[in-house]
Design a protein around this motif. Structure first.
Motif, short mmCIF file in Angstrom:
data_model
loop_
_atom_site.label_atom_id
_atom_site.label_comp_id
_atom_site.label_asym_id
_atom_site.label_seq_id
_atom_site.Cartn_x
_atom_site.Cartn_y
_atom_site.Cartn_z
N VAL A 178 0.80 -1.24 0.00
CA VAL A 178 0.00 0.00 0.00
C VAL A 178 0.82 1.29 0.00
O VAL A 178 0.27 2.37 -0.21
CB VAL A 178 -0.98 0.02 1.19
N TRP A 179 2.14 1.19 0.25
CA TRP A 179 2.94 2.41 0.24
C TRP A 179 2.96 3.06 -1.14
O TRP A 179 2.87 4.29 -1.26
CB TRP A 179 4.37 2.13 0.71
N LYS A 180 3.06 2.29 -2.20
CA LYS A 180 3.15 2.86 -3.55
C LYS A 180 1.94 3.73 -3.89
O LYS A 180 2.12 4.89 -4.30
CB LYS A 180 3.33 1.75 -4.58
N PRO A 181 0.69 3.24 -3.76
CA PRO A 181 -0.44 4.12 -4.09
C PRO A 181 -0.55 5.32 -3.17
O PRO A 181 -0.90 6.42 -3.61
CB PRO A 181 -1.66 3.20 -3.98
N PHE A 182 -0.23 5.13 -1.88
CA PHE A 182 -0.29 6.26 -0.94
C PHE A 182 0.76 7.30 -1.33
O PHE A 182 0.47 8.51 -1.36
CB PHE A 182 -0.03 5.75 0.48
N ASN A 183 1.97 6.86 -1.63
CA ASN A 183 3.05 7.76 -2.01
C ASN A 183 2.71 8.51 -3.30
O ASN A 183 2.94 9.72 -3.41
CB ASN A 183 4.33 6.96 -2.19
N GLU A 184 2.15 7.81 -4.26
CA GLU A 184 1.81 8.45 -5.54
C GLU A 184 0.64 9.41 -5.39
O GLU A 184 0.63 10.47 -6.02
CB GLU A 184 1.49 7.37 -6.58
N TYR A 185 -0.33 9.05 -4.57
CA TYR A 185 -1.51 9.91 -4.41
C TYR A 185 -1.14 11.22 -3.73
O TYR A 185 -1.57 12.30 -4.16
CB TYR A 185 -2.57 9.17 -3.59
N PHE A 186 -0.34 11.15 -2.67
CA PHE A 186 0.02 12.36 -1.91
C PHE A 186 1.37 12.95 -2.33
O PHE A 186 1.78 13.97 -1.78
CB PHE A 186 0.04 12.05 -0.41
N LYS A 187 2.05 12.27 -3.29
CA LYS A 187 3.36 12.73 -3.74
C LYS A 187 4.31 12.96 -2.55
O LYS A 187 4.99 13.99 -2.46
CB LYS A 187 3.22 14.01 -4.57
N VAL A 188 4.33 12.00 -1.65
CA VAL A 188 5.09 12.14 -0.40
C VAL A 188 6.58 12.28 -0.68
O VAL A 188 7.24 13.23 -0.23
CB VAL A 188 4.84 10.92 0.52
N GLU A 189 7.12 11.34 -1.43
CA GLU A 189 8.56 11.33 -1.67
C GLU A 189 8.98 12.57 -2.45
O GLU A 189 10.00 13.20 -2.14
CB GLU A 189 8.95 10.06 -2.42
N GLU A 190 8.21 12.93 -3.45
CA GLU A 190 8.51 14.12 -4.26
C GLU A 190 8.50 15.38 -3.40
O GLU A 190 9.39 16.23 -3.52
CB GLU A 190 7.47 14.23 -5.37
N THR A 191 7.52 15.50 -2.52
CA THR A 191 7.42 16.67 -1.64
C THR A 191 8.60 16.74 -0.68
O THR A 191 9.16 17.82 -0.44
CB THR A 191 6.10 16.62 -0.84
N LEU A 192 8.98 15.60 -0.13
CA LEU A 192 10.11 15.58 0.82
C LEU A 192 11.42 15.94 0.13
O LEU A 192 12.27 16.62 0.72
CB LEU A 192 10.21 14.20 1.47
N ILE A 193 11.60 15.49 -1.12
CA ILE A 193 12.82 15.82 -1.86
C ILE A 193 12.88 17.32 -2.13
O ILE A 193 13.93 17.97 -1.95
CB ILE A 193 12.88 15.02 -3.18
N GLU A 194 11.76 17.90 -2.54
CA GLU A 194 11.71 19.35 -2.81
C GLU A 194 11.96 20.14 -1.53
O GLU A 194 12.68 21.16 -1.55
CB GLU A 194 10.34 19.72 -3.39
N LYS A 195 11.40 19.66 -0.42
CA LYS A 195 11.60 20.34 0.85
C LYS A 195 13.07 20.30 1.27
O LYS A 195 13.63 21.29 1.77
CB LYS A 195 10.74 19.68 1.93
N ALA A 196 13.71 19.16 1.06
CA ALA A 196 15.13 19.01 1.39
C ALA A 196 15.99 19.94 0.55
O ALA A 196 16.95 20.54 1.04
CB ALA A 196 15.57 17.57 1.21
N LYS A 197 15.64 20.11 -0.73
CA LYS A 197 16.39 21.02 -1.61
C LYS A 197 16.24 22.45 -1.15
O LYS A 197 17.20 23.23 -1.17
CB LYS A 197 15.89 20.87 -3.04
N GLU A 198 15.02 22.82 -0.73
CA GLU A 198 14.79 24.19 -0.26
C GLU A 198 15.59 24.48 1.01
O GLU A 198 16.12 25.59 1.19
CB GLU A 198 13.30 24.40 0.02
N GLU A 199 15.69 23.49 1.88
CA GLU A 199 16.44 23.66 3.13
C GLU A 199 17.94 23.79 2.86
O GLU A 199 18.66 24.48 3.59
CB GLU A 199 16.16 22.50 4.09
N ASP A 200 18.41 23.11 1.81
CA ASP A 200 19.83 23.20 1.45
C ASP A 200 20.14 24.57 0.83
O ASP A 200 21.23 25.08 0.96
CB ASP A 200 20.21 22.08 0.47
#
Length: 262
Positions: free
Chosen positions: A240-262
């Motif tokens: 169930v992680w794949k559909p949840f991740n794709e629906y909420f774009k969790v990983e994509e959001t976290l990567i963008e947030k990490a880039k902004e913090e850097d």
């Protein structure tokens, strides 16, 4: 790499640029072998959080002050919800290939979520204890209507296993009120029915085998304390992680947030 220590600075064999992640059984065993030590640590930390409620419930099972003990076991289940959020969060971190330290992440996520997660954890404990009492009755006593209660037990376990992973993933990643989380989780469980169904089956199979082989399976209790819960959650979230991740774009959001913090 030691079983209980991880050195993220040690060079490894390397991964080809843009190499896609493995899928299916290959991905499951990759995570299991790579993070086996962390899974054991997660299991032990959860056992520490759940020990008070479980011990009080087991005391009630002896027949001494049963009603009072079971009621108190739900009160002592207060930390279980936060521990489950931390559990699910760290295993999904493993799925995101994000290296970290179990003790730190478990403690951080627990502090962030234990208040909101506490009622849900107590409800989960009540459900599990009701299941234990029902299965003990079905296996060890002669009662009329066994078939009906057997069907009730199976269907309720199936529904619980379908919905619960989404609830704790919401708590770990999405800032919503509890009612909205429960509503979203039910909708997602049925919206992604094939995956939710498999998550429920795979997350329950080890516990079903434990129940079916009672009392012989009690000899495996030390193994259960070490790894069974982690394996069950990993097998469930693998679906169930794949559909949840794709629906909420969790990983994509976290990567963008990490880039902004850097």
């Amino acid at each position: 790499m030691g079983l209980f220590s991880r050195n993220f600075n040690k060079p490894g064999p390397g991964v080809r640029k843009d190499e896609p992640r493995k899928t299916g059984a290959a991905r499951f065993f990759e995570l299991l072998l790579r993070d086996f030590g962390d899974l054991i640590k997660l299991n032990l930390m959860f056992c520490i959080c759940a020990a008070p409620t479980l011990l009080v419930f087991l005391f009630g099972m002896t027949g001494l002050y049963t009603g009072i003990a079971i009621a108190l076991s739900l009160v002592f289940a207060f930390p279980v919800g936060g521990a489950l959020v931390s559990y699910v969060y760290y295993i999904t971190m493993m799925m995101r290939d994000q290296p970290s330290y179990v003790w730190f992440e478990f403690k951080r996520k627990f502090k962030e979520n234990y208040k909101q997660a506490a009622p849900i954890g107590m409800i989960c404990a009540a459900f599990i204890y009701a299941q234990v009492l029902l299965w003990v009755s079905l296996i060890f006593t002669d009662t009329s209507g066994d078939l009906l209660w057997f069907i009730v037990a199976i269907i309720s376990m199936l529904l619980f296993g379908m919905i619960a992973p989404y609830v704790f993933m919401h708590l770990a990643y999405i800032d919503l009120g509890t009612f909205r989380i429960l509503k979203n989780s039910i909708l997602m469980a049925f919206g992604y029915l094939p995956r939710s169904f498999m998550a429920s089956i795979m997350g329950s199979i080890l516990w079903i085998l434990f129940i079916l082989f009672l009392p012989v399976s009690l000899m495996l209790l030390p193994l259960i304390l070490l790894i069974t819960a982690s394996l069950s959650i990993l097998m469930s979230l693998s679906w169930v992680w794949k559909p949840f991740n794709e629906y909420f774009k969790v990983e994509e959001t976290l990567i963008e947030k990490a880039k902004e913090e850097d």
